[in-house]
Design a protein around this motif. Structure first.
Motif, PDB file in Angstrom:
ATOM      1  N   GLY A  92      -9.216  21.445  14.705  1.00 54.91           N
ATOM      2  CA  GLY A  92      -9.748  22.505  14.257  1.00 54.91           C
ATOM      3  C   GLY A  92     -11.152  22.505  13.784  1.00 54.91           C
ATOM      4  N   GLN A  93     -11.764  23.876  13.621  1.00 54.38           N
ATOM      5  CA  GLN A  93     -13.040  23.850  13.059  1.00 54.38           C
ATOM      6  C   GLN A  93     -13.077  23.233  11.765  1.00 54.38           C
ATOM      7  OE1 GLN A  93     -15.737  25.426  15.162  1.00 54.38           O
ATOM      8  NE2 GLN A  93     -14.104  24.741  16.580  1.00 54.38           N
ATOM      9  N   LEU A  94     -14.230  22.511  11.681  1.00 50.62           N
ATOM     10  CA  LEU A  94     -14.267  21.658  10.319  1.00 50.62           C
ATOM     11  C   LEU A  94     -15.457  21.681   9.598  1.00 50.62           C
ATOM     12  CD1 LEU A  94     -13.136  19.321   8.682  1.00 50.62           C
ATOM     13  CD2 LEU A  94     -14.293  17.704  10.255  1.00 50.62           C
ATOM     14  N   GLN A  95     -15.530  22.493   8.390  1.00 54.00           N
ATOM     15  CA  GLN A  95     -16.521  22.348   7.285  1.00 54.00           C
ATOM     16  C   GLN A  95     -17.014  21.106   7.041  1.00 54.00           C
ATOM     17  OE1 GLN A  95     -15.139  24.958   4.282  1.00 54.00           O
ATOM     18  NE2 GLN A  95     -15.209  27.084   5.383  1.00 54.00           N
ATOM     19  N   SER A 111     -13.462  18.111  17.000  1.00 51.86           N
ATOM     20  CA  SER A 111     -14.120  19.189  16.854  1.00 51.86           C
ATOM     21  C   SER A 111     -15.595  19.216  16.425  1.00 51.86           C
ATOM     22  CB  SER A 111     -13.428  20.269  16.232  1.00 51.86           C
ATOM     23  OG  SER A 111     -12.941  19.885  14.884  1.00 51.86           O
ATOM     24  N   ALA A 112     -16.145  17.877  16.829  1.00 47.89           N
ATOM     25  CA  ALA A 112     -17.416  17.882  16.265  1.00 47.89           C
ATOM     26  C   ALA A 112     -18.451  18.618  17.161  1.00 47.89           C
ATOM     27  CB  ALA A 112     -18.023  16.360  16.455  1.00 47.89           C
ATOM     28  N   ASP A 113     -19.194  19.697  16.674  1.00 45.70           N
ATOM     29  CA  ASP A 113     -19.890  20.556  17.436  1.00 45.70           C
ATOM     30  C   ASP A 113     -21.508  20.855  16.821  1.00 45.70           C
ATOM     31  OD1 ASP A 113     -19.416  21.912  14.946  1.00 45.70           O
ATOM     32  OD2 ASP A 113     -18.445  23.685  16.031  1.00 45.70           O
ATOM     33  N   ARG A 114     -21.848  20.089  16.002  1.00 46.57           N
ATOM     34  CA  ARG A 114     -23.166  20.042  15.350  1.00 46.57           C
ATOM     35  C   ARG A 114     -23.530  18.992  14.678  1.00 46.57           C
ATOM     36  NH1 ARG A 114     -19.313  22.354  12.270  1.00 46.57           N
ATOM     37  NH2 ARG A 114     -19.377  22.101  10.204  1.00 46.57           N
ATOM     38  N   LEU A 115     -24.862  18.670  14.522  1.00 44.78           N
ATOM     39  CA  LEU A 115     -25.258  17.368  13.913  1.00 44.78           C
ATOM     40  C   LEU A 115     -24.876  17.431  12.483  1.00 44.78           C
ATOM     41  CD1 LEU A 115     -29.016  17.335  15.575  1.00 44.78           C
ATOM     42  CD2 LEU A 115     -26.795  16.148  16.356  1.00 44.78           C
ATOM     43  N   GLN A 147     -16.981  18.898  20.757  1.00 44.11           N
ATOM     44  CA  GLN A 147     -16.297  20.243  21.321  1.00 44.11           C
ATOM     45  C   GLN A 147     -17.131  20.908  22.002  1.00 44.11           C
ATOM     46  OE1 GLN A 147     -14.018  22.838  18.370  1.00 44.11           O
ATOM     47  NE2 GLN A 147     -13.767  24.268  19.952  1.00 44.11           N
ATOM     48  N   VAL A 148     -16.824  21.407  23.224  1.00 43.09           N
ATOM     49  CA  VAL A 148     -17.765  22.235  24.026  1.00 43.09           C
ATOM     50  C   VAL A 148     -17.434  23.553  24.043  1.00 43.09           C
ATOM     51  CG1 VAL A 148     -18.772  22.121  26.285  1.00 43.09           C
ATOM     52  CG2 VAL A 148     -18.006  19.875  25.279  1.00 43.09           C
ATOM     53  N   VAL A 184     -15.012  14.565  25.095  1.00 37.72           N
ATOM     54  CA  VAL A 184     -14.895  16.134  25.015  1.00 37.72           C
ATOM     55  C   VAL A 184     -13.914  16.733  24.524  1.00 37.72           C
ATOM     56  CG1 VAL A 184     -17.332  16.072  26.218  1.00 37.72           C
ATOM     57  CG2 VAL A 184     -15.165  16.766  27.344  1.00 37.72           C
ATOM     58  N   MET A 185     -13.735  18.201  23.792  1.00 40.91           N
ATOM     59  CA  MET A 185     -12.807  18.999  23.807  1.00 40.91           C
ATOM     60  C   MET A 185     -13.290  20.202  24.249  1.00 40.91           C
ATOM     61  SD  MET A 185     -11.373  21.253  21.677  1.00 40.91           S
ATOM     62  CE  MET A 185     -11.038  21.065  19.926  1.00 40.91           C
TER      63      MET A 185
END
Length: 248
Positions: A92-95, A111-115, A147-148, A184-185
């Motif tokens: 899932g989206q992760l804080q 779900s890694a989507d940002r630096l 995550q794309v 990728v996911m």
């Protein structure tokens, strides 16, 4: 939900899970058409630890969750009951502030989507390994997927980095100690044919492998669209309701 397994699944529930699990595996084999069959990640979201334990005992080696507050106690409960616990996939989206908890049980983060999240995961892994907080069964490194976003626009987007940003996020993962870039996911857009979206995801994965040959994973497909995902080359599918039933 505590980390204590208060009860086991009934014989009837185990039989139901076994039947549903084999049915999904059959769908995957049929979709593969004699080719490689993807790895099955059974998503136990909103179901009790007793179901997760039963699935692990039935041979489900990979379990998935998308909320840390639910995943952490389930992982703890199963670790106390099984000599070889399943691999936990955080999907899932992760804080970023949850990274320090997730690295204590997850074998993979899809779900890694940002630096900023990559940095948080790397720092959390470093601390967990130094302080002995990561169990041996989770592994000495954390498998991470980018995550794309597969949405055409921002309306109703289901998360993920824009395809143009994937190389930058991937490079950050690959250059961070204790993180392993695996691929990728993606999640297909709501209300649209999933096949074109998964083909785009496969193209992003293939382009990424030019610089990172080991980034082979493609995590795609859920209960309603696993055939399209397998047809596009998914290596991992994430199935919940078709195995566990309607979510509570």
């Amino acid at each position: 939900m505590s980390g204590v397994l208060e009860r086991e699944a009934s014989a009837e529930r185990r039989a139901e899970l076994a039947e549903r699990l084999e049915r999904v595996r059959g769908r995957m084999r049929d979709a593969a058409g004699g080719g490689p069959v993807p790895r099955l990640v059974v998503v136990t979201k909103n179901f009790p630890p007793s179901d997760a334990l039963a699935l692990a005992e039935l041979g489900a080696a990979d379990l998935g969750e998308n909320r840390d507050q639910e995943a952490a106690p389930k992982a703890e409960a199963l670790a106390g009951r099984l000599e070889s616990p399943p691999a936990w996939h955080f999907i899932g989206q992760l804080q970023s502030n949850k990274a320090k908890s997730v690295v204590r049980y997850a074998s993979a983060v899809h779900s890694a989507d940002r630096l900023s999240l990559v940095k948080a995961l790397g720092g959390a892994m470093s601390r967990a390994l130094q302080e002995g907080l990561r169990p041996d069964w989770a592994g000495a490194s954390l498998d991470v997927l980018v995550q794309v976003s597969l949405d055409d626009d921002a309306a109703g987007a289901r998360g993920g980095a824009a395809p143009a940003d994937v190389p930058r996020v991937a490079e950050a993962i690959a250059s961070t100690p204790a993180l392993e870039l695996r691929g990728v996911m993606g999640v297909a857009p709501l209300g649209a044919d999933p096949a074109p979206a998964f083909e785009r995801l496969a193209a992003v994965r293939d382009a990424l492998r030019a610089d990172h040959p080991g980034a082979e994973w493609m995590s795609a497909g859920m209960s309603q669209d696993l055939e399209a995902a397998v047809g596009a080359g998914a290596t991992h599918v994430r199935i919940g309701s078709d195995i566990l039933g309607a979510r509570r």
